[in-house]
Scaffold this active site. Structure first.
Site, PDB file in Angstrom:
ATOM      1  N   ALA A 139       0.848  -1.196   0.000  1.00 53.29           N
ATOM      2  CA  ALA A 139       0.000   0.000   0.000  1.00 53.29           C
ATOM      3  C   ALA A 139       0.884   1.246   0.000  1.00 53.29           C
ATOM      4  CB  ALA A 139      -0.899  -0.003   1.231  1.00 53.29           C
ATOM      5  N   CYS A 140       0.363   2.316  -0.573  1.00 54.05           N
ATOM      6  CA  CYS A 140       1.044   3.609  -0.570  1.00 54.05           C
ATOM      7  C   CYS A 140       1.296   4.035   0.867  1.00 54.05           C
ATOM      8  CB  CYS A 140       0.156   4.635  -1.276  1.00 54.05           C
ATOM      9  SG  CYS A 140       0.808   6.302  -1.293  1.00 54.05           S
ATOM     10  N   PRO A 141       2.433   4.556   1.201  1.00 58.95           N
ATOM     11  CA  PRO A 141       3.578   4.958   0.396  1.00 58.95           C
ATOM     12  C   PRO A 141       4.700   3.915   0.367  1.00 58.95           C
ATOM     13  CG  PRO A 141       3.830   5.906   2.565  1.00 58.95           C
ATOM     14  CD  PRO A 141       2.552   5.096   2.583  1.00 58.95           C
ATOM     15  N   ASN A 143      -0.943   7.921   6.181  1.00 60.48           N
ATOM     16  CA  ASN A 143       0.179   7.789   5.248  1.00 60.48           C
ATOM     17  C   ASN A 143       1.085   9.014   5.282  1.00 60.48           C
ATOM     18  OD1 ASN A 143      -0.622   5.256   4.495  1.00 60.48           O
ATOM     19  ND2 ASN A 143      -1.525   5.870   2.568  1.00 60.48           N
TER      20      ASN A 143
END
Length: 194
Positions: A10-12, A109
């Site tokens: 998943a981001c980041p 995030n």
């Protein structure tokens, strides 16, 4: 050639993993496996902004991005020269005006990503619903504590903590007041409001 698999992250995480691989890489070439879509675009942009040429190959599941770590050109963009302290002012427990779930994920995030940046803010001031981020039950207490351990002053509004009945549930940083918050903001070289 060293291969790093950033798929299904998943981001980041794909960009953070890429950054760490570059820092640790003794190899001349590096291959990064990424998912199609945002991960591919974000990692490619991150590499290009640092002067790397990226050779891309489509795979059955994602893409392989190959770079020569010894052949980086000077970055295309340079960070602006900063003077004075940077203060981040958070006024919500979410980032943006969209759906609540997305806003909370973006804020999480953002806080986690701060840990990976070379320049940290000197202070983070939490007002209004942002105090939920520094109190019991928050998903970002641990990364905020790491930031505090790295020298970032984490300050939560006492009035806000009282309003939400959270003063006894503060888990990271210290309580501040509006005078001290205003003073810190006015003395800052730059203020980033989230």
């Amino acid at each position: 050639m060293k291969t790093i698999d950033c798929r299904n992250m998943a981001c980041p995480a794909p960009v953070v993993t890429t950054k760490k691989a570059l820092e640790e890489s003794g190899a001349e070439k590096l291959e990064l496996l990424v998912d199609a879509g945002a991960a591919r675009e974000n990692v490619t942009r991150f590499l290009q902004n640092r002067g790397y040429q990226v050779a891309e190959t489509e795979l059955e599941q994602g893409f392989a991005l190959r770079i020569d770590t010894t052949a980086a050109a000077p970055p295309r963009t340079q960070a602006a020269h900063k003077s004075g302290e940077t203060v981040i002012l958070l006024t919500s427990d979410r980032l943006g005006d969209g759906p609540e779930e997305l806003g909370k994920l973006l804020m999480k995030n953002f806080v986690i990503t701060l840990l990976e940046l070379p320049d940290l803010p000197s202070r983070m001031i939490f007002l209004n619903t942002a105090v939920h981020l520094t109190t019991e039950g928050s998903e970002v207490v641990e990364p905020l504590q790491k930031l505090a351990n790295m020298g970032v002053e984490v300050l939560s509004c006492g009035l806000c903590l009282d309003f939400f009945h959270k003063k006894e549930k503060l888990k990271v940083g210290s309580v501040t007041n509006m005078y001290n918050s205003a003073e810190a903001l006015m003395a800052a070289g730059s203020v980033i409001k989230l």
